[in-house]
Design a protein around this motif. Structure first.
Motif, PDB file in Angstrom:
ATOM      1  N   ASP A  47      29.870  64.360  84.651  1.00  0.00           N
ATOM      2  CA  ASP A  47      29.225  63.982  83.332  1.00  0.00           C
ATOM      3  C   ASP A  47      27.963  63.679  83.515  1.00  0.00           C
ATOM      4  O   ASP A  47      27.364  62.778  83.974  1.00  0.00           O
ATOM      5  CB  ASP A  47      30.119  62.598  83.099  1.00  0.00           C
ATOM      6  N   PRO A  48      27.228  64.687  82.873  1.00  0.00           N
ATOM      7  CA  PRO A  48      25.744  64.502  83.288  1.00  0.00           C
ATOM      8  C   PRO A  48      24.697  63.609  82.422  1.00  0.00           C
ATOM      9  O   PRO A  48      23.696  63.170  82.835  1.00  0.00           O
ATOM     10  CB  PRO A  48      24.999  65.805  82.696  1.00  0.00           C
ATOM     11  N   ARG A  49      25.727  62.735  81.468  1.00  0.00           N
ATOM     12  CA  ARG A  49      25.197  61.645  80.717  1.00  0.00           C
ATOM     13  C   ARG A  49      24.727  60.482  81.564  1.00  0.00           C
ATOM     14  O   ARG A  49      23.800  59.604  81.426  1.00  0.00           O
ATOM     15  CB  ARG A  49      26.023  61.349  79.506  1.00  0.00           C
ATOM     16  N   VAL A  50      25.850  60.486  82.736  1.00  0.00           N
ATOM     17  CA  VAL A  50      25.708  59.116  83.696  1.00  0.00           C
ATOM     18  C   VAL A  50      25.513  59.499  85.119  1.00  0.00           C
ATOM     19  O   VAL A  50      25.264  58.647  85.776  1.00  0.00           O
ATOM     20  CB  VAL A  50      26.901  58.225  83.105  1.00  0.00           C
ATOM     21  N   SER A 201      18.604  52.304  84.074  1.00  0.00           N
ATOM     22  CA  SER A 201      19.674  51.744  83.647  1.00  0.00           C
ATOM     23  C   SER A 201      19.574  50.163  84.279  1.00  0.00           C
ATOM     24  O   SER A 201      20.006  49.396  83.794  1.00  0.00           O
ATOM     25  CB  SER A 201      20.920  52.314  84.403  1.00  0.00           C
ATOM     26  N   ARG A 226      32.325  50.825  81.127  1.00  0.00           N
ATOM     27  CA  ARG A 226      32.056  51.444  82.557  1.00  0.00           C
ATOM     28  C   ARG A 226      33.203  51.456  83.504  1.00  0.00           C
ATOM     29  O   ARG A 226      33.640  52.451  84.216  1.00  0.00           O
ATOM     30  CB  ARG A 226      30.724  51.058  83.222  1.00  0.00           C
TER      31      ARG A 226
END
Length: 233
Positions: A47-50, A201, A226
């Motif tokens: 998941d490249p978003r996170v 973050s 999360r």
């Protein structure tokens, strides 16, 4: 001297919940491994978003924690070999209490900088079949950490981990995680934390925590997106 016990890489695959992917299931590599600014060449993220990116190029996890987890959650077979936590570098001689934000280390010909501790997510729950594993990792501060790559090069299992610079010796990762996630943290501690060069973050969390403390709001953050993740079905 601290050293790398194993180097690991993985490919993104369909994971445990609908429309989710992960590369947490990594395999040990032998010989010299090329590292560029995005991490180990050939390693993937689900998941490249996170996950991934320059601030999360390489994940390290201390071998020292494995015995704790074997006792805490039982004899999970995944703990019998390096890579249980999806780490790229399985290390010895370093922990969150001895690694500081901004530390620079040389491993092989690669120069790394400590960017942040891991913010554990629900994929660890499913990986270990423990409902609250992500929270357990966070609350015990046994998170491991991420490196950004300052100088690409090559490394291998067995390489020493040599400290080159330590600009923030008072701020080990254990202290930062405690400040971010514990209740009733002194305002002065949060002010000092906010002044550090935190990744985005962590900077957002620090700002929220500071704002809450300033307004005497002790409500916990809702981290369930999360730590619990999407629906299983």
């Amino acid at each position: 001297m601290p050293s790398v016990l194993a180097v690991l890489s993985g490919k993104a695959k369909a994971y445990t919940r609908p429309k989710t992917f992960s590369a947490i299931d990594k395999r040990m590599l032998t010989g010299g491994i090329e590292v560029n600014e995005l991490g180990l060449v050939g390693d993937e993220v689900g998941d490249p978003r996170v996950h991934g990116g320059k601030d999360k190029a390489v994940h390290c996890y201390p071998s020292e924690h494995y015995e704790y987890w074997k006792t805490a959650i039982g004899g999970k077979s995944v703990l019998n070999t390096p890579g249980a936590f999806g780490e790229n570098l399985h290390t010895t001689g370093l922990t969150e209490q001895t690694v500081c934000l901004g530390d620079q280390y040389q491993i092989g010909s690669v120069v790394f900088e400590v960017s942040q501790g891991r913010q554990p997510c629900w994929k660890l729950n499913d990986r270990f079949d423990v409902k609250d594993m992500a929270l357990h990792v966070q609350n015990t501060r046994r998170t491991g950490w991420y490196f950004r790559v300052l100088k690409p090069g090559e490394l291998k299992a067995g390489d020493a981990i040599a400290l080159r610079e330590r600009p923030y010796p008072d701020w080990n990762l254990y202290r930062i995680c405690r400040t971010l996630y514990e209740r009733d943290v002194p305002l002065t501690e949060l002010e000092q934390l906010k002044a550090l060069p935190l990744p985005e973050s962590w900077a957002r969390l620090a700002e929220r925590k500071y704002s809450n403390a300033l307004n005497k709001n002790n409500d916990d953050f809702d981290l369930s997106a999360r730590t619990d993740g999407p629906a299983r079905y």
